[in-house]
Scaffold this active site. Sequence first.
Site, PDB file in Angstrom:
ATOM      1  N   HIS A   1       4.237  -4.335   8.869  1.00 19.43           N
ATOM      2  CA  HIS A   1       4.231  -4.484  10.356  1.00 19.43           C
ATOM      3  C   HIS A   1       3.063  -5.133  10.978  1.00 19.43           C
ATOM      4  CE1 HIS A   1       7.645  -1.807   9.204  1.00 19.43           C
ATOM      5  NE2 HIS A   1       6.895  -1.006   8.356  1.00 19.43           N
TER       6      HIS A   1
ATOM      7  N   ARG B   1      13.636   4.501  12.167  1.00 20.91           N
ATOM      8  CA  ARG B   1      12.374   4.958  12.276  1.00 20.91           C
ATOM      9  C   ARG B   1      11.496   4.910  13.455  1.00 20.91           C
ATOM     10  NH1 ARG B   1       9.370   4.902   6.378  1.00 20.91           N
ATOM     11  NH2 ARG B   1       8.350   6.580   7.532  1.00 20.91           N
TER      12      ARG B   1
ATOM     13  N   SER C   1      13.197   2.904   3.045  1.00 23.16           N
ATOM     14  CA  SER C   1      13.820   3.736   4.222  1.00 23.16           C
ATOM     15  C   SER C   1      14.306   2.576   5.129  1.00 23.16           C
ATOM     16  CB  SER C   1      12.673   4.388   4.973  1.00 23.16           C
ATOM     17  OG  SER C   1      11.765   3.579   5.381  1.00 23.16           O
TER      18      SER C   1
ATOM     19  N   ALA D   1       3.320  -0.845   4.829  1.00 21.54           N
ATOM     20  CA  ALA D   1       2.761  -1.049   6.191  1.00 21.54           C
ATOM     21  C   ALA D   1       2.507  -2.384   6.622  1.00 21.54           C
ATOM     22  CB  ALA D   1       1.702   0.143   6.417  1.00 21.54           C
TER      23      ALA D   1
ATOM     24  N   HIS E   1      12.776  -2.627   1.724  1.00 22.05           N
ATOM     25  CA  HIS E   1      12.302  -1.396   2.208  1.00 22.05           C
ATOM     26  C   HIS E   1      13.261  -0.174   1.735  1.00 22.05           C
ATOM     27  CE1 HIS E   1       9.601  -3.369   4.858  1.00 22.05           C
ATOM     28  NE2 HIS E   1      10.413  -4.128   5.180  1.00 22.05           N
TER      29      HIS E   1
ATOM     30  N   ASN F   1       8.281  -5.572  -1.061  1.00 14.57           N
ATOM     31  CA  ASN F   1       8.208  -4.375   0.036  1.00 14.57           C
ATOM     32  C   ASN F   1       6.761  -4.342   0.003  1.00 14.57           C
ATOM     33  OD1 ASN F   1       8.133  -2.116   1.022  1.00 14.57           O
ATOM     34  ND2 ASN F   1       8.957  -0.761  -0.287  1.00 14.57           N
TER      35      ASN F   1
ATOM     36  N   TYR G   1      11.331   8.797   1.148  1.00 18.02           N
ATOM     37  CA  TYR G   1      11.159   7.713   0.160  1.00 18.02           C
ATOM     38  C   TYR G   1      11.762   8.020  -1.149  1.00 18.02           C
ATOM     39  CZ  TYR G   1       7.879   5.706   3.584  1.00 18.02           C
ATOM     40  OH  TYR G   1       7.329   5.210   4.601  1.00 18.02           O
TER      41      TYR G   1
ATOM     42  N   PRO H   1       0.980  -1.251   0.023  1.00 16.33           N
ATOM     43  CA  PRO H   1      -0.037   0.017  -0.103  1.00 16.33           C
ATOM     44  C   PRO H   1       0.899   1.259  -0.172  1.00 16.33           C
ATOM     45  CG  PRO H   1      -0.119  -1.158   2.211  1.00 16.33           C
ATOM     46  CD  PRO H   1       0.714  -2.121   1.328  1.00 16.33           C
ATOM     47  N   ASN H   2       0.353   2.071  -0.754  1.00 15.63           N
ATOM     48  CA  ASN H   2       0.861   3.665  -0.704  1.00 15.63           C
ATOM     49  C   ASN H   2       1.976   3.656  -1.435  1.00 15.63           C
ATOM     50  OD1 ASN H   2      -1.236   4.908   0.902  1.00 15.63           O
ATOM     51  ND2 ASN H   2      -0.411   3.907   2.571  1.00 15.63           N
TER      52      ASN H   2
ATOM     53  N   GLU I   1      13.066  -9.314   1.189  1.00 15.55           N
ATOM     54  CA  GLU I   1      12.181  -8.199   1.651  1.00 15.55           C
ATOM     55  C   GLU I   1      13.162  -6.895   1.178  1.00 15.55           C
ATOM     56  OE1 GLU I   1      11.417  -8.608   6.071  1.00 15.55           O
ATOM     57  OE2 GLU I   1      10.775  -6.486   6.261  1.00 15.55           O
TER      58      GLU I   1
ATOM     59  N   ARG J   1       7.705   0.307  13.502  1.00 13.26           N
ATOM     60  CA  ARG J   1       8.185  -0.105  12.204  1.00 13.26           C
ATOM     61  C   ARG J   1       9.455  -1.056  12.296  1.00 13.26           C
ATOM     62  NH1 ARG J   1       5.837   3.589   8.305  1.00 13.26           N
ATOM     63  NH2 ARG J   1       5.567   5.489   9.146  1.00 13.26           N
TER      64      ARG J   1
ATOM     65  N   ARG K   1       4.924  10.895  -2.418  1.00 15.09           N
ATOM     66  CA  ARG K   1       4.762  10.727  -0.872  1.00 15.09           C
ATOM     67  C   ARG K   1       6.001  10.835  -0.458  1.00 15.09           C
ATOM     68  NH1 ARG K   1       4.501   4.298   1.321  1.00 15.09           N
ATOM     69  NH2 ARG K   1       3.989   4.902   3.392  1.00 15.09           N
TER      70      ARG K   1
ATOM     71  N   ASP L   1       1.755 -15.743   6.519  1.00 19.11           N
ATOM     72  CA  ASP L   1       1.220 -16.988   6.066  1.00 19.11           C
ATOM     73  C   ASP L   1       1.459 -17.493   4.732  1.00 19.11           C
ATOM     74  OD1 ASP L   1       0.311 -17.629   8.755  1.00 19.11           O
ATOM     75  OD2 ASP L   1      -1.654 -17.190   8.615  1.00 19.11           O
TER      76      ASP L   1
END
Length: 152
Positions: free
Chosen positions: A83, A110, A105, A80, A103, A77, A26, A13-14, A101, A114, A21, A90
Amino acid sequence: MADRPGVLVLNGPNLNMLGVREPDIYGSETLDDIEAACTAEGEALGLAVDFRQSNDEGELVTWIQEAHENHAGIVINAGAFTHTSVALLDALSLVEPPVIEVHLSNIFAREEFRHHSYISPVAAGVICGFGAKGYILALQAMAPLVNANGGG
Ligand code: DQA
């Protein structure tokens, strides 16, 4: 090269709002810029990059389930959902392809919420804090895991 190992690059998301953003956190690159860079890097590494984004947790779960059959590796990625999402954990636990994985940032520099990731326990590795370059680093780390033959 239809027989190149397929790597699903998933964005949560986002991340469709990259560029607009919080660019101080970012960066200024858009998700389209990152997709283009991943596609080019995939070609250099001998990987077929399948790059997707969704704001919907269920859609991400479905794509991960399908990757069990259709892809050799997953770069994710989860935004949110990293977290919060037991459902993504699963789904990633049931698939065979290696997971990396990413990210943009440095999530450990942070807010404390997070610092915990539901994804990390099932990831072969985690790359964070290098901005969009993290996706490229993830593909470079993925290539030997899926037996890609780069350079062609
Ligand atoms: C992020 C970090 C997450 O904490 C955040 O919710 C995001 C983006 C990153 O790429 O740095 O959406 O995954």
